[in-house]
Design a protein around this motif. Structure first.
Motif, mmCIF file in Angstrom:
data_model
loop_
_atom_site.group_PDB
_atom_site.id
_atom_site.type_symbol
_atom_site.label_atom_id
_atom_site.label_comp_id
_atom_site.label_asym_id
_atom_site.label_seq_id
_atom_site.Cartn_x
_atom_site.Cartn_y
_atom_site.Cartn_z
ATOM 1 N N LYS A 27 5.617 -61.732 112.527
ATOM 2 C CA LYS A 27 4.530 -61.844 112.342
ATOM 3 C C LYS A 27 3.509 -61.744 113.281
ATOM 4 O O LYS A 27 3.899 -61.870 114.745
ATOM 5 C CB LYS A 27 4.244 -63.360 112.010
ATOM 6 C CG LYS A 27 4.831 -63.789 110.542
ATOM 7 C CD LYS A 27 4.791 -65.334 110.174
ATOM 8 C CE LYS A 27 5.500 -65.687 109.050
ATOM 9 N NZ LYS A 27 5.187 -67.001 108.687
ATOM 10 N N ALA A 52 -7.788 -66.765 106.888
ATOM 11 C CA ALA A 52 -6.608 -66.851 106.283
ATOM 12 C C ALA A 52 -6.754 -66.775 104.804
ATOM 13 O O ALA A 52 -5.955 -65.906 104.107
ATOM 14 C CB ALA A 52 -5.710 -68.122 106.493
ATOM 15 N N ILE A 55 -6.676 -62.927 103.516
ATOM 16 C CA ILE A 55 -5.623 -62.023 103.624
ATOM 17 C C ILE A 55 -4.645 -62.151 102.658
ATOM 18 O O ILE A 55 -4.217 -63.393 102.530
ATOM 19 C CB ILE A 55 -5.416 -62.177 105.037
ATOM 20 C CG1 ILE A 55 -6.505 -61.926 106.116
ATOM 21 C CG2 ILE A 55 -3.989 -61.320 105.387
ATOM 22 C CD1 ILE A 55 -5.834 -62.208 107.740
ATOM 23 N N TRP A 58 -0.994 -64.053 103.609
ATOM 24 C CA TRP A 58 -1.306 -64.182 104.910
ATOM 25 C C TRP A 58 -0.032 -65.049 105.633
ATOM 26 O O TRP A 58 0.275 -64.754 106.628
ATOM 27 C CB TRP A 58 -2.442 -65.094 105.156
ATOM 28 C CG TRP A 58 -2.432 -66.614 104.627
ATOM 29 C CD1 TRP A 58 -3.022 -66.978 103.577
ATOM 30 C CD2 TRP A 58 -2.259 -67.627 105.295
ATOM 31 N NE1 TRP A 58 -2.605 -68.250 103.412
ATOM 32 C CE2 TRP A 58 -2.064 -68.697 104.557
ATOM 33 C CE3 TRP A 58 -1.538 -67.751 106.726
ATOM 34 C CZ2 TRP A 58 -1.810 -70.031 104.974
ATOM 35 C CZ3 TRP A 58 -1.213 -69.165 107.140
ATOM 36 C CH2 TRP A 58 -1.286 -70.159 106.316
ATOM 37 N N ASP A 59 0.324 -66.071 104.846
ATOM 38 C CA ASP A 59 1.713 -66.907 105.351
ATOM 39 C C ASP A 59 2.764 -65.906 105.876
ATOM 40 O O ASP A 59 3.702 -66.409 106.464
ATOM 41 C CB ASP A 59 1.835 -67.886 104.710
ATOM 42 C CG ASP A 59 2.103 -67.529 103.061
ATOM 43 O OD1 ASP A 59 1.896 -66.661 102.475
ATOM 44 O OD2 ASP A 59 3.149 -68.459 102.442
ATOM 45 N N ARG A 61 2.482 -62.921 106.938
ATOM 46 C CA ARG A 61 2.014 -61.862 107.778
ATOM 47 C C ARG A 61 1.608 -62.346 109.044
ATOM 48 O O ARG A 61 1.486 -61.571 110.288
ATOM 49 C CB ARG A 61 1.024 -60.879 107.063
ATOM 50 C CG ARG A 61 1.817 -60.321 105.923
ATOM 51 C CD ARG A 61 0.586 -59.462 104.873
ATOM 52 N NE ARG A 61 -0.074 -58.712 105.590
ATOM 53 C CZ ARG A 61 -1.312 -58.119 105.210
ATOM 54 N NH1 ARG A 61 -1.959 -58.912 104.424
ATOM 55 N NH2 ARG A 61 -1.595 -56.989 105.787
ATOM 56 N N ILE A 114 -2.722 -56.869 112.179
ATOM 57 C CA ILE A 114 -1.673 -57.664 111.349
ATOM 58 C C ILE A 114 -0.517 -56.738 110.501
ATOM 59 O O ILE A 114 -1.060 -55.531 110.183
ATOM 60 C CB ILE A 114 -2.483 -58.233 110.190
ATOM 61 C CG1 ILE A 114 -1.616 -59.246 109.301
ATOM 62 C CG2 ILE A 114 -3.285 -57.222 109.227
ATOM 63 C CD1 ILE A 114 -2.577 -60.191 108.478
#
Length: 120
Positions: A27, A52, A55, A58-59, A61, A114
């Motif tokens: 991550k 967040a 995205i 997101w959790d 990445r 990211i």
């Protein structure tokens, strides 16, 4: 059906060992480094949340880490004043930093580094 448990937005790092363990994944890690007595430094949760929520997945990445610089000696030299500083890590490698709560710059760094949705 019970409500879905909300994903924890940020992790408060309690030791240098935990810090390196969290960086061991793939991550993008955004590390909010500060001193606990610094009021402005501790008020960035809402900024993290707004970033967040924009995205997808997101959790899986990225992760937001809150680090008291006195608990992680290896990065304490990055905290020179009572001003938030954000360090960007991709895995264990430091790839950038942002001083102050500069939301456009934070967003730009996240967008640049990211991992993609398919980089499992």
């Amino acid at each position: 059906m019970p409500p879905k448990k909300q994903q924890e937005l940020q992790v408060t790092v309690k030791s240098q060992e935990q810090f390196y363990e969290l960086l061991s994944g793939k991550k993008l890690s955004i590390v909010d480094i500060h001193l606990t007595w610094c009021g402005p430094c501790t008020l960035v949760s809402s900024t993290f949340r707004s970033i967040a929520m924009k995205i997808e997945e997101w959790d899986s990445r990225l992760q937001f880490l809150i680090v008291d610089s006195s608990l992680v000696p290896d990065i304490s030299h990055h905290q020179a004043s009572c001003k938030p500083k954000f360090l960007f890590y991709l895995g264990p490698k430091l790839i950038g930093e942002v001083s102050g709560v500069n939301v456009p710059k934070l967003q730009q760094m996240i967008n640049r580094y990211i991992p993609g949705l398919d980089s499992e």
